[in-house]
Design an enzyme around this catalytic site. Structure first.
Site, short mmCIF file in Angstrom:
data_model
loop_
_atom_site.label_atom_id
_atom_site.label_comp_id
_atom_site.label_asym_id
_atom_site.label_seq_id
_atom_site.Cartn_x
_atom_site.Cartn_y
_atom_site.Cartn_z
N LYS A 19 0.90 -1.35 0.08
CA LYS A 19 0.21 -0.09 0.00
C LYS A 19 1.06 1.39 -0.08
CE LYS A 19 -0.53 -0.10 4.91
NZ LYS A 19 -1.02 -0.68 6.15
N ARG B 247 -10.28 0.02 14.61
CA ARG B 247 -10.20 1.01 13.39
C ARG B 247 -11.34 0.13 12.51
NH1 ARG B 247 -4.30 1.29 10.73
NH2 ARG B 247 -4.96 -0.75 10.45
N TYR C 104 17.83 29.38 9.23
CA TYR C 104 16.61 30.14 9.66
C TYR C 104 16.23 29.99 11.20
CZ TYR C 104 14.61 30.36 4.99
OH TYR C 104 14.64 30.63 3.55
N MET D 168 13.62 24.32 2.76
CA MET D 168 12.63 23.67 1.88
C MET D 168 13.43 22.71 1.02
SD MET D 168 10.27 25.52 -1.01
CE MET D 168 9.17 26.20 0.10
C1 LIG Z 1 -0.09 -1.89 6.74
C2 LIG Z 1 -0.91 -3.07 7.26
C3 LIG Z 1 -0.05 -4.16 7.61
C4 LIG Z 1 1.51 -4.09 7.36
O1 LIG Z 1 1.90 -3.48 8.69
P1 LIG Z 1 3.61 -3.32 8.82
O2 LIG Z 1 3.41 -2.92 10.16
O3 LIG Z 1 4.01 -2.25 7.74
O4 LIG Z 1 4.14 -4.65 8.72
C5 LIG Z 1 -0.59 -5.47 7.78
N1 LIG Z 1 -2.06 -5.44 8.04
C6 LIG Z 1 -2.75 -4.36 7.79
C7 LIG Z 1 -4.20 -4.68 8.04
C8 LIG Z 1 -2.27 -3.30 7.07
O5 LIG Z 1 -3.17 -2.09 7.29
#
Ligand SMILES: *Cc1c(COP(=O)(O)O)cnc(C)c1O
Length: 369
Positions: free
Chosen positions: A35, A130, A267, A315
């Site tokens: 992802k 969640r 800065y 930046m």
């Molecule tokens: C992103 C995610 C993972 C992977 O998690 P890591 O901590 O990057 O290994 C696994 N399961 C779900 C549901 C996720 O959203």
């Protein structure tokens, strides 16, 4: 416009890290999580690096899965957030995706789409609050999916742990217990473990017996970073020490400023030289994805030395204290993270996590192949 700052990707590191994941959970198939553009490494680049090595890929959304299919990835694809509407549900069918179903609204989308999805992962909320159904509703959800003809190949179960990077945290035992107590009596495969849970030894969901088919879902470890939200100051040991970075970010030193005692840098004049020295100005800033809130002292590698960041990140630039590297010159490349400087060390110094640094790296960096 590409920058002098560069991003180098190491495909062999991804495959090596996947092999580390396999050693942590022998015989458990792996959904490699890609992802967020493969955690900033590029969705297609990551998929290509892992093709033939991984058992499947996991993405957040149907659109990402479509990109992978169009690029020719034919293996199993898990969609972690599942379909958003009936059209996406039909796309899951057409593209042969395995969606996670976590919400009643999605059951309605499945009905409205009038397709039968052969393989579905029901997500249970065991305490992270969640995504996911109440485990007490698992059987009812399974009945509804089954009655509508879904899950002909398999109706599977997944959950996500909130504190896997702190294995002693009591919520882990609670979540694993809730998942195991419900899923043990239901058919289908199970999936619990992200990277941290693999390191904790939970690749095979505890409480389900060793015969139960389980999948793991490693993400961050594949990219070579430590999964802990507060990474240890000391270098990790054991299998975590065996991870290799899949990304190295470098940028050239474009100027060197001599400093007198009392000279300030950048800065806000937040850093003051205590002794005569040199400031190296590196062409990497917050618009390139370097964290602006990284304080003075955050490590930057120059040659074979770690130099502290000094003053505020600009930046397009940042400054490092070159007092320790007499031979550093304009044109030398500094490593912001990657080979020779684990991203989690930079993340720790900057008060964030490796995930954020990797996924924020800007498109304008020059790819080095
Ligand atoms: C992103 C995610 C993972 C992977 O998690 P890591 O901590 O990057 O290994 C696994 N399961 C779900 C549901 C996720 O959203």
């Amino acid at each position: 416009m590409k920058r002098a700052a560069s991003i180098q990707l190491h495909p062999e590191a991804l495959r090596h890290n996947l092999a580390v994941a396999r050693r942590l959970a022998p015989g458990v198939p792996m959904w490699s999580v890609v992802k967020a553009e493969g955690y900033g490494h590029g969705l297609l680049w990551t998929a290509e690096a892992l093709a033939g090595a991984t058992d499947g890929l996991a993405v957040s959304q149907v659109g990402e899965a479509r990109v992978l299919r169009e690029a020719g990835f034919g293996g199993p694809l898990l969609v972690l957030q599942g379909p958003r509407d009936a059209a996406e549900t039909r796309a899951c069918h057409e593209l042969g995706l395995e969606p996670a179903i976590h919400e009643v609204a999605q059951l309605d989308h499945l009905d409205a789409a009038s397709v039968r999805l052969p393989s579905v992962w029901v997500k249970l909320n065991t305490g992270m609050n969640r995504l996911g159904f109440d485990p007490l509703d698992a059987e009812a959800v399974a009945r509804r999916l089954g009655a509508a003809g879904h899950g002909g190949v398999g109706l599977h179960w997944m959950t996500h742990l909130a504190c896997a990077d702190e294995p002693e945290h009591p919520l882990n035992a609670h979540q694993l217990e809730r998942f195991g107590s419900v899923v043990a009596s239901l058919p289908g495969q199970a999936s619990v473990a992200n990277s941290a849970a693999l390191f904790a030894g939970w690749g095979r969901a505890p409480g389900l017996g060793s015969a139960r088919a389980c999948w793991a879902r490693p993400g961050i470890m594949l990219y070579g970073a430590h999964p802990a939200s507060v990474p240890p100051e000391a270098p990790p040991e054991g299998p975590q020490a065996d991870l290799r970075p899949a990304m190295t970010v470098q940028a050239p030193i474009i100027a060197i400023q001599p400093l007198e005692p009392g000279s300030t840098v950048g800065y806000g004049a937040t850093w003051t030289a205590a002794a005569p020295g040199r400031a190296g100005i590196v062409a990497m800033g917050y618009a390139d994805g370097y964290p602006r809130h990284a304080p003075s002292g955050t490590p930057v590698r120059v040659g074979d030395r770690l130099c502290p960041l000094i003053g505020r990140v600009s930046m397009d630039m940042l400054a490092v204290d070159l007092s320790g590297v007499a031979d550093a010159r304009v044109g030398d490349r500094a490593t912001l993270w990657g080979e020779g400087l684990p991203v989690e060390r930079v993340a720790r110094a900057a008060g964030t996590i490796s995930y954020e640094l990797l996924t924020r790296v800007a498109d304008r960096l020059q790819p080095v192949r």
